[in-house]
Design a protein around this motif. Structure first.
Motif, PDB file in Angstrom:
ATOM      1  N   VAL A   1      24.481  -6.070   7.168  1.00 43.33           N
ATOM      2  CA  VAL A   1      24.560  -6.661   5.832  1.00 43.33           C
ATOM      3  C   VAL A   1      23.201  -6.582   5.143  1.00 43.33           C
ATOM      4  CG1 VAL A   1      24.915  -8.824   4.555  1.00 43.33           C
ATOM      5  CG2 VAL A   1      26.517  -8.159   6.364  1.00 43.33           C
TER       6      VAL A   1
ATOM      7  N   HIS B   1      29.653 -15.832   5.772  1.00 43.89           N
ATOM      8  CA  HIS B   1      29.794 -14.386   5.603  1.00 43.89           C
ATOM      9  C   HIS B   1      30.992 -14.033   4.722  1.00 43.89           C
ATOM     10  CE1 HIS B   1      27.184 -14.690   9.108  1.00 43.89           C
ATOM     11  NE2 HIS B   1      26.784 -13.462   8.825  1.00 43.89           N
TER      12      HIS B   1
ATOM     13  N   ALA C   1      30.272 -10.865   3.044  1.00 40.20           N
ATOM     14  CA  ALA C   1      29.542  -9.886   3.848  1.00 40.20           C
ATOM     15  C   ALA C   1      30.401  -8.753   4.390  1.00 40.20           C
ATOM     16  CB  ALA C   1      28.855 -10.586   5.017  1.00 40.20           C
TER      17      ALA C   1
ATOM     18  N   GLN D   1      26.969  -5.025   2.705  1.00 34.38           N
ATOM     19  CA  GLN D   1      28.224  -5.411   3.341  1.00 34.38           C
ATOM     20  C   GLN D   1      28.456  -4.496   4.536  1.00 34.38           C
ATOM     21  OE1 GLN D   1      31.023  -4.947   0.026  1.00 34.38           O
ATOM     22  NE2 GLN D   1      31.371  -7.160   0.092  1.00 34.38           N
TER      23      GLN D   1
ATOM     24  N   THR E   1      37.921 -14.691   3.359  1.00 32.75           N
ATOM     25  CA  THR E   1      37.026 -13.553   3.196  1.00 32.75           C
ATOM     26  C   THR E   1      37.409 -12.787   1.935  1.00 32.75           C
ATOM     27  OG1 THR E   1      36.183 -11.518   4.192  1.00 32.75           O
ATOM     28  CG2 THR E   1      38.477 -12.071   4.681  1.00 32.75           C
TER      29      THR E   1
ATOM     30  N   ASP F   1      24.791  -9.219  10.723  1.00 30.68           N
ATOM     31  CA  ASP F   1      23.730  -9.585   9.775  1.00 30.68           C
ATOM     32  C   ASP F   1      22.773  -8.422   9.518  1.00 30.68           C
ATOM     33  OD1 ASP F   1      24.762 -12.126   9.443  1.00 30.68           O
ATOM     34  OD2 ASP F   1      23.354 -13.074  10.838  1.00 30.68           O
TER      35      ASP F   1
END
Length: 126
Positions: free
Chosen positions: A43, A76, A79, A48, A103, A40
């Motif tokens: 990100v 995510h 992400a 990203q 993803t 996080d």
């Protein structure tokens, strides 16, 4: 063969653009709570991150770990820019293929002997 040991290692490279996660044993909710904030942070800083998941000694998930990992995937989805899965088992290679619908990341599998190649692929363009 089960190792009966558990260890989680998290490290970053390229100023936090690349996150490496190595799990020995089963992935738990507590593990997720350790590496998700690192992702996080990257990100938040870069939009990203690139993720290397070293699962050479990975033995699957605990129930709470599986639920937390699934929640991570949902939250995510955008992400992760690239994900390298490094392992030494046939099912780990299959896992690289199975995670692709969850993803937007480019996902590649590498044998444990190719970890430096995986790292070079993640670094491309950083």
């Amino acid at each position: 063969m089960a190792t009966n040991t558990h260890d989680l290692q998290v490290r970053t490279a390229a100023d936090g653009r690349i996150v490496e996660v190595k799990v020995c044993g089963k992935l738990t909710q507590a593990d997720c709570e350790k590496f998700i904030p690192v992702i996080d942070e990257g990100v938040e800083k870069f939009g990203q991150v690139r993720l290397l998941f070293d699962c050479a000694d990975f033995e699957g998930w605990t129930l709470d770990g599986m639920l937390e990992d699934a929640k991570f995937g949902l939250h995510h989805y955008n992400a992760i820019f690239r994900m390298a899965i490094v392992g030494n088992k046939t099912w780990e290679k299959a896992m690289a293929t199975l995670c692709k619908p969850f993803t937007k990341a480019a996902v590649n599998y590498y044998d444990v002997s190719e970890i430096d190649t995986a790292r070079a692929w993640l670094r491309e363009g950083t």
